[in-house]
Design an enzyme around this catalytic site. Structure first.
Site, mmCIF file in Angstrom:
data_model
loop_
_atom_site.group_PDB
_atom_site.id
_atom_site.type_symbol
_atom_site.label_atom_id
_atom_site.label_comp_id
_atom_site.label_asym_id
_atom_site.label_seq_id
_atom_site.Cartn_x
_atom_site.Cartn_y
_atom_site.Cartn_z
ATOM 1 N N CYS A 97 0.823 -1.216 0.000
ATOM 2 C CA CYS A 97 0.000 0.000 0.000
ATOM 3 C C CYS A 97 0.853 1.262 0.000
ATOM 4 O O CYS A 97 0.622 2.191 -0.777
ATOM 5 C CB CYS A 97 -0.915 -0.012 1.216
ATOM 6 N N CYS A 129 -4.021 3.628 3.824
ATOM 7 C CA CYS A 129 -3.910 2.171 3.802
ATOM 8 C C CYS A 129 -5.068 1.512 4.556
ATOM 9 O O CYS A 129 -5.584 0.476 4.132
ATOM 10 C CB CYS A 129 -2.568 1.720 4.384
ATOM 11 N N CYS A 192 8.569 31.468 11.613
ATOM 12 C CA CYS A 192 9.377 30.378 12.181
ATOM 13 C C CYS A 192 10.849 30.798 12.218
ATOM 14 O O CYS A 192 11.582 30.505 13.159
ATOM 15 C CB CYS A 192 9.272 29.112 11.331
ATOM 16 N N CYS A 195 12.787 32.780 15.155
ATOM 17 C CA CYS A 195 13.306 32.030 16.299
ATOM 18 C C CYS A 195 14.259 30.915 15.869
ATOM 19 O O CYS A 195 15.349 30.779 16.415
ATOM 20 C CB CYS A 195 12.145 31.422 17.091
ATOM 21 N N HIS A 196 13.846 30.104 14.910
ATOM 22 C CA HIS A 196 14.544 28.832 14.691
ATOM 23 C C HIS A 196 15.658 28.881 13.635
ATOM 24 O O HIS A 196 16.447 27.960 13.528
ATOM 25 C CB HIS A 196 13.529 27.738 14.362
ATOM 26 N N ARG A 233 2.424 20.254 17.739
ATOM 27 C CA ARG A 233 3.458 21.233 18.071
ATOM 28 C C ARG A 233 3.259 22.520 17.283
ATOM 29 O O ARG A 233 3.437 23.627 17.808
ATOM 30 C CB ARG A 233 4.851 20.639 17.809
ATOM 31 N N CYS A 237 2.820 26.288 18.762
ATOM 32 C CA CYS A 237 3.610 27.442 18.312
ATOM 33 C C CYS A 237 2.684 28.545 17.815
ATOM 34 O O CYS A 237 2.871 29.715 18.148
ATOM 35 C CB CYS A 237 4.546 27.040 17.166
#
Lengths: 276, 157
Positions: A97, A129, A192, A195-196, A233, A237
């Site tokens: 599948c 599936c 995003c 900060c990251h 998550r 955020c």
């Protein structure tokens, strides 16, 4: 004014170094890899675990103390369970599948799937599936069955390098994910990247910012007192920056998930990771 | 330095005032203000003086100013200070009151890339949570309180 600001930044960095002691990234013991793709804007790719202090790292690394392992074990159970009108388990149908074994799937999602005709997350592949090959009801996102199954499949690739594809039929989804990554959202008006990408390794109040990789999901979070998905998550955020949360499985979250997974290509799967 | 003004002009009503060196900003339901050519808002938004003691509380409050999320500040009783932005020790010796007010109201006017939120602005947001649509992070008086507090920060660390 600018020179004075730079002087202030210098002062801040001194403070930062003192506060940041105790994480592998700051102690120089982090596993740092080079991006596998020249399009990756990161000069160094570092797993989130290397931005965490020893208590969290020890919880993750010792399988007997890692609370996420219960969820993996539950997934292993239902992986073999017959469900639906075809009288089959996911284990029976998965390879034909999904088109790959579970260990390969662990490093490959989100991924363009011919049957679905679009880029789908691992959750969506599982439900595809279940519905098409098992004749079973789809799992609900973020419920025990889906978390168990995604954690189990990802665990099959634990220690293997993430390798999602952003080319060919996945290209448009990658572009959308990149656009979302750099888009300011919410009343706090941050992307995003603020900060990251621009500030990983720095503290934001009590939390040290990581590069935001998703190689450990589903992840056990102390704050959640349980295991959660990447989309959970993302919703957290989004809430923090006072933006509208999107629905679990929203195409924009899948696009962002693909983009984040790709930024972390080469990192090893750490499911189930542990975070505070 | 002036690029930011043009960029946010789409989201806010700017008009040239009688003085060629100032910009007038007016958003629905908010106090209007003038930005001078040196990127300052010299007049109090409320006409009243700020309360520095309340400003200090707002700087700590996670749902209000939350300045500590990103800045190191002389607030010793709080254990965690962020470090994604410059230290605010001695900030009153580097920026004027009007420049500080500009930074709190809308720092993107002087730096379009800044991660600092605009504490007194309601337009131009993507996907704001509906709880916050049409609302500012700080009220006009709270902006004044924070400015008054920052003006007391005249010592280096």
């Amino acid at each position: 004014m600018r020179n004075i600001m730079y002087a202030a930044v210098g002062l801040m960095m001194t403070t930062a170094t003192a506060m940041a002691a105790g994480t592998p990234y700051h102690e120089g013991s982090a596993t740092i890899i080079e991006p596998t793709d020249e399009r990756n804007p990161l000069a160094e790719v570092v797993s989130g675990i290397d931005f965490r202090k020893s208590m969290i790292r020890e919880m993750q690394e010792d399988e007997f103390s890692n609370p996420g392992m219960i969820v993996v074990d539950y997934g292993a159970e239902i992986w073999e369970q017959v469900d639906g009108t075809a009288g089959k388990s996911l284990s029976d149908v998965w390879e034909s599948c999904a088109g790959m074994d579970a260990a390969t799937a662990a490093v490959s999602y989100p991924r363009y799937h011919d049957g679905a005709g679009k880029v789908i997350s691992l959750e969506q592949q599982i439900n595809y599936c279940r519905e098409t090959a098992m004749g079973a009801e789809p799992y609900k996102w973020e419920k025990a069955d889906m978390l168990g199954m995604t954690a189990f499949i990802r665990y099959q690739g634990n220690g293997e390098a993430i390798n999602v594809s952003i080319d060919g039929p996945a290209a448009a989804t990658y572009e959308r994910g990149k656009e979302l990554y750099y888009q300011r959202v919410g009343q706090l008006d941050m992307s995003c990247a603020h900060c990251h990408e621009d500030n990983y390794g720095n503290y934001i109040r009590a939390d040290m910012l990581s590069q935001g990789h998703i190689n450990g999901f589903p992840t056990y979070r102390v704050k959640w007192n349980g295991v959660g998905s990447t989309h959970r998550r993302f919703r957290g955020c989004n809430g923090n920056i006072r933006a509208t949360k999107l629905a679990y499985g929203h195409e924009d979250y899948v696009a962002l998930e693909l983009y984040l997974a790709w930024r972390g290509n080469g990192l090893t799967v750490e499911t189930p990771a542990v975070r505070q | 330095m002036r690029i930011g003004v043009a960029l946010i002009a789409g989201a806010m009503a700017f008009s040239m005032s009688a003085h060629a060196d100032t910009k007038f900003v007016k958003e629905d339901g908010l106090v209007s203000y003038m930005i001078t050519d040196s990127m300052a808002i010299n007049k109090s938004l409320t006409g009243a003086a700020g309360d520095a003691a309340n400003g200090r509380k707002l700087a700590i409050n996670r749902k209000k100013g939350n300045c500590l999320a990103c800045h190191v500040m002389p607030i010793a009783e709080q254990q965690f200070h962020g470090e994604t932005a410059p230290s605010l020790y001695g900030v009153a010796t580097r920026l004027s009151e009007g420049e500080l007010r500009m930074q709190i109201v809308n720092a993107k006017v002087t730096n379009e890339d800044t991660m600092m939120p605009s504490f007194y602005r309601t337009t131009g947001y993507n996907r704001p949570d509906k709880k916050f649509i049409g609302k500012t992070i700080l009220s006009a008086q709270e902006v004044e309180d924070v400015v008054a507090y920052l003006m007391t920060l005249d010592k280096d660390e």
